[in-house]
Design a protein around this motif. Sequence first.
Motif, PDB file in Angstrom:
ATOM      1  N   ASN A 115      86.343  -9.626  51.656  1.00 45.47           N
ATOM      2  CA  ASN A 115      85.586  -8.947  52.710  1.00 45.47           C
ATOM      3  C   ASN A 115      85.118  -7.555  52.312  1.00 45.47           C
ATOM      4  O   ASN A 115      84.292  -6.972  52.984  1.00 45.47           O
ATOM      5  CB  ASN A 115      86.439  -8.835  53.987  1.00 45.47           C
ATOM      6  CG  ASN A 115      86.673 -10.194  54.613  1.00 45.47           C
ATOM      7  OD1 ASN A 115      85.902 -11.120  54.395  1.00 45.47           O
ATOM      8  ND2 ASN A 115      87.741 -10.311  55.379  1.00 45.47           N
ATOM      9  N   HIS A 116      85.661  -7.022  51.238  1.00 45.18           N
ATOM     10  CA  HIS A 116      85.294  -5.673  50.809  1.00 45.18           C
ATOM     11  C   HIS A 116      84.198  -5.765  49.748  1.00 45.18           C
ATOM     12  O   HIS A 116      84.384  -6.423  48.728  1.00 45.18           O
ATOM     13  CB  HIS A 116      86.510  -4.946  50.231  1.00 45.18           C
ATOM     14  CG  HIS A 116      87.674  -4.926  51.180  1.00 45.18           C
ATOM     15  ND1 HIS A 116      87.706  -4.132  52.296  1.00 45.18           N
ATOM     16  CD2 HIS A 116      88.838  -5.616  51.182  1.00 45.18           C
ATOM     17  CE1 HIS A 116      88.839  -4.327  52.941  1.00 45.18           C
ATOM     18  NE2 HIS A 116      89.545  -5.226  52.279  1.00 45.18           N
ATOM     19  N   PRO A 117      83.073  -5.098  49.972  1.00 34.25           N
ATOM     20  CA  PRO A 117      81.998  -5.176  48.975  1.00 34.25           C
ATOM     21  C   PRO A 117      82.384  -4.421  47.700  1.00 34.25           C
ATOM     22  O   PRO A 117      83.109  -3.427  47.747  1.00 34.25           O
ATOM     23  CB  PRO A 117      80.820  -4.496  49.675  1.00 34.25           C
ATOM     24  CG  PRO A 117      81.444  -3.575  50.667  1.00 34.25           C
ATOM     25  CD  PRO A 117      82.713  -4.243  51.107  1.00 34.25           C
ATOM     26  N   ILE A 118      81.902  -4.917  46.589  1.00 32.96           N
ATOM     27  CA  ILE A 118      82.130  -4.243  45.312  1.00 32.96           C
ATOM     28  C   ILE A 118      81.069  -3.159  45.174  1.00 32.96           C
ATOM     29  O   ILE A 118      79.873  -3.443  45.211  1.00 32.96           O
ATOM     30  CB  ILE A 118      82.039  -5.240  44.141  1.00 32.96           C
ATOM     31  CG1 ILE A 118      83.120  -6.312  44.289  1.00 32.96           C
ATOM     32  CG2 ILE A 118      82.168  -4.516  42.807  1.00 32.96           C
ATOM     33  CD1 ILE A 118      83.029  -7.413  43.275  1.00 32.96           C
ATOM     34  N   PRO A 119      81.484  -1.897  45.044  1.00 31.20           N
ATOM     35  CA  PRO A 119      80.490  -0.818  44.938  1.00 31.20           C
ATOM     36  C   PRO A 119      79.729  -0.891  43.624  1.00 31.20           C
ATOM     37  O   PRO A 119      80.251  -1.354  42.603  1.00 31.20           O
ATOM     38  CB  PRO A 119      81.331   0.453  45.014  1.00 31.20           C
ATOM     39  CG  PRO A 119      82.695   0.039  44.621  1.00 31.20           C
ATOM     40  CD  PRO A 119      82.853  -1.394  44.986  1.00 31.20           C
ATOM     41  N   GLU A 120      78.483  -0.453  43.658  1.00 28.47           N
ATOM     42  CA  GLU A 120      77.675  -0.461  42.442  1.00 28.47           C
ATOM     43  C   GLU A 120      78.202   0.559  41.435  1.00 28.47           C
ATOM     44  O   GLU A 120      78.207   0.322  40.245  1.00 28.47           O
ATOM     45  CB  GLU A 120      76.221  -0.162  42.785  1.00 28.47           C
ATOM     46  CG  GLU A 120      75.291  -0.335  41.604  1.00 28.47           C
ATOM     47  CD  GLU A 120      73.839  -0.244  42.005  1.00 28.47           C
ATOM     48  OE1 GLU A 120      73.008  -0.090  41.090  1.00 28.47           O
ATOM     49  OE2 GLU A 120      73.524  -0.338  43.207  1.00 28.47           O
ATOM     50  N   TYR A 121      78.636   1.703  41.951  1.00 23.73           N
ATOM     51  CA  TYR A 121      79.202   2.759  41.102  1.00 23.73           C
ATOM     52  C   TYR A 121      80.503   3.230  41.725  1.00 23.73           C
ATOM     53  O   TYR A 121      80.655   3.245  42.944  1.00 23.73           O
ATOM     54  CB  TYR A 121      78.245   3.951  40.988  1.00 23.73           C
ATOM     55  CG  TYR A 121      76.934   3.592  40.355  1.00 23.73           C
ATOM     56  CD1 TYR A 121      76.827   3.424  38.983  1.00 23.73           C
ATOM     57  CD2 TYR A 121      75.795   3.406  41.137  1.00 23.73           C
ATOM     58  CE1 TYR A 121      75.626   3.087  38.394  1.00 23.73           C
ATOM     59  CE2 TYR A 121      74.584   3.072  40.560  1.00 23.73           C
ATOM     60  CZ  TYR A 121      74.507   2.918  39.188  1.00 23.73           C
ATOM     61  OH  TYR A 121      73.317   2.577  38.621  1.00 23.73           O
ATOM     62  N   PHE A 122      81.432   3.644  40.897  1.00 24.79           N
ATOM     63  CA  PHE A 122      82.680   4.215  41.372  1.00 24.79           C
ATOM     64  C   PHE A 122      82.602   5.724  41.255  1.00 24.79           C
ATOM     65  O   PHE A 122      82.146   6.261  40.243  1.00 24.79           O
ATOM     66  CB  PHE A 122      83.860   3.687  40.552  1.00 24.79           C
ATOM     67  CG  PHE A 122      84.148   2.239  40.802  1.00 24.79           C
ATOM     68  CD1 PHE A 122      84.853   1.822  41.911  1.00 24.79           C
ATOM     69  CD2 PHE A 122      83.680   1.272  39.921  1.00 24.79           C
ATOM     70  CE1 PHE A 122      85.115   0.499  42.150  1.00 24.79           C
ATOM     71  CE2 PHE A 122      83.946  -0.051  40.137  1.00 24.79           C
ATOM     72  CZ  PHE A 122      84.654  -0.450  41.273  1.00 24.79           C
ATOM     73  N   ASP A 123      83.070   6.425  42.280  1.00 25.36           N
ATOM     74  CA  ASP A 123      83.070   7.874  42.286  1.00 25.36           C
ATOM     75  C   ASP A 123      84.127   8.379  41.308  1.00 25.36           C
ATOM     76  O   ASP A 123      85.332   8.085  41.467  1.00 25.36           O
ATOM     77  CB  ASP A 123      83.337   8.398  43.694  1.00 25.36           C
ATOM     78  CG  ASP A 123      83.153   9.900  43.804  1.00 25.36           C
ATOM     79  OD1 ASP A 123      82.675  10.512  42.836  1.00 25.36           O
ATOM     80  OD2 ASP A 123      83.480  10.447  44.871  1.00 25.36           O
ATOM     81  N   GLN A 124      83.745   9.113  40.296  1.00 30.48           N
ATOM     82  CA  GLN A 124      84.667   9.563  39.265  1.00 30.48           C
ATOM     83  C   GLN A 124      85.622  10.647  39.747  1.00 30.48           C
ATOM     84  O   GLN A 124      86.668  10.863  39.162  1.00 30.48           O
ATOM     85  CB  GLN A 124      83.868  10.076  38.049  1.00 30.48           C
ATOM     86  CG  GLN A 124      83.034   9.013  37.378  1.00 30.48           C
ATOM     87  CD  GLN A 124      83.892   7.897  36.781  1.00 30.48           C
ATOM     88  OE1 GLN A 124      84.900   8.168  36.157  1.00 30.48           O
ATOM     89  NE2 GLN A 124      83.462   6.665  36.970  1.00 30.48           N
ATOM     90  N   ASP A 125      85.265  11.367  40.807  1.00 29.14           N
ATOM     91  CA  ASP A 125      86.090  12.498  41.270  1.00 29.14           C
ATOM     92  C   ASP A 125      87.187  12.073  42.244  1.00 29.14           C
ATOM     93  O   ASP A 125      88.021  12.876  42.617  1.00 29.14           O
ATOM     94  CB  ASP A 125      85.202  13.544  41.934  1.00 29.14           C
ATOM     95  CG  ASP A 125      84.188  14.113  40.957  1.00 29.14           C
ATOM     96  OD1 ASP A 125      84.523  14.216  39.766  1.00 29.14           O
ATOM     97  OD2 ASP A 125      83.062  14.458  41.392  1.00 29.14           O
ATOM     98  N   VAL A 126      87.220  10.826  42.642  1.00 33.25           N
ATOM     99  CA  VAL A 126      88.193  10.372  43.636  1.00 33.25           C
ATOM    100  C   VAL A 126      89.601  10.351  43.045  1.00 33.25           C
ATOM    101  O   VAL A 126      90.571  10.628  43.733  1.00 33.25           O
ATOM    102  CB  VAL A 126      87.807   8.977  44.164  1.00 33.25           C
ATOM    103  CG1 VAL A 126      88.869   8.402  45.045  1.00 33.25           C
ATOM    104  CG2 VAL A 126      86.490   9.067  44.902  1.00 33.25           C
ATOM    105  N   GLY A 127      89.728  10.072  41.783  1.00 33.32           N
ATOM    106  CA  GLY A 127      91.042   9.901  41.179  1.00 33.32           C
ATOM    107  C   GLY A 127      91.825  11.164  40.965  1.00 33.32           C
ATOM    108  O   GLY A 127      93.001  11.129  40.678  1.00 33.32           O
ATOM    109  N   GLY A 128      91.206  12.337  41.080  1.00 37.52           N
ATOM    110  CA  GLY A 128      91.913  13.590  40.839  1.00 37.52           C
ATOM    111  C   GLY A 128      91.908  13.961  39.368  1.00 37.52           C
ATOM    112  O   GLY A 128      91.149  13.420  38.577  1.00 37.52           O
ATOM    113  N   GLU A 129      92.786  14.869  39.034  1.00 36.51           N
ATOM    114  CA  GLU A 129      92.880  15.351  37.650  1.00 36.51           C
ATOM    115  C   GLU A 129      94.281  15.194  37.135  1.00 36.51           C
ATOM    116  O   GLU A 129      95.245  15.106  37.909  1.00 36.51           O
ATOM    117  CB  GLU A 129      92.469  16.824  37.588  1.00 36.51           C
ATOM    118  CG  GLU A 129      91.021  17.066  37.946  1.00 36.51           C
ATOM    119  CD  GLU A 129      90.652  18.540  37.844  1.00 36.51           C
ATOM    120  OE1 GLU A 129      91.448  19.306  37.267  1.00 36.51           O
ATOM    121  OE2 GLU A 129      89.601  18.903  38.349  1.00 36.51           O
ATOM    122  N   LEU A 130      94.423  15.191  35.834  1.00 34.98           N
ATOM    123  CA  LEU A 130      95.762  15.137  35.221  1.00 34.98           C
ATOM    124  C   LEU A 130      96.455  16.464  35.434  1.00 34.98           C
ATOM    125  O   LEU A 130      95.831  17.524  35.401  1.00 34.98           O
ATOM    126  CB  LEU A 130      95.640  14.837  33.730  1.00 34.98           C
ATOM    127  CG  LEU A 130      95.159  13.449  33.363  1.00 34.98           C
ATOM    128  CD1 LEU A 130      94.997  13.321  31.869  1.00 34.98           C
ATOM    129  CD2 LEU A 130      96.129  12.402  33.867  1.00 34.98           C
TER     130      LEU A 130
END
Length: 89
Positions: free
Chosen positions: A72-87
């Motif tokens: 039911n969840h659409p696959i996004p065309e692009y993933f937001d690179q800033d969502v994951g945070g930083e090391l």
Amino acid sequence: MIVSCALAACFPLATFAAGQGEERGLTGNDAETQTGYWLRVQREGQLASSHPQTSTPAERELALKRWLDSHNHPIPEYFDQDVGGELGE
């Protein structure tokens, strides 16, 4: 010169004789590693349970529903690179 040639000719025989007592990998009659042991036990089923594990109809129904809901969840065309945070946060 003759002595050095004789020693050079005997060198392969000496190294062959020295290597006879060594264990080499998982081929032939060589010692089995712990990983090789567990892979063999798993492959042959030696330690398998005598009580087969089965799921109930309710468990199967919930698993199927969870799998179907995942579509039911659409696959996004692009993933937001800033969502994951930083090391290092």
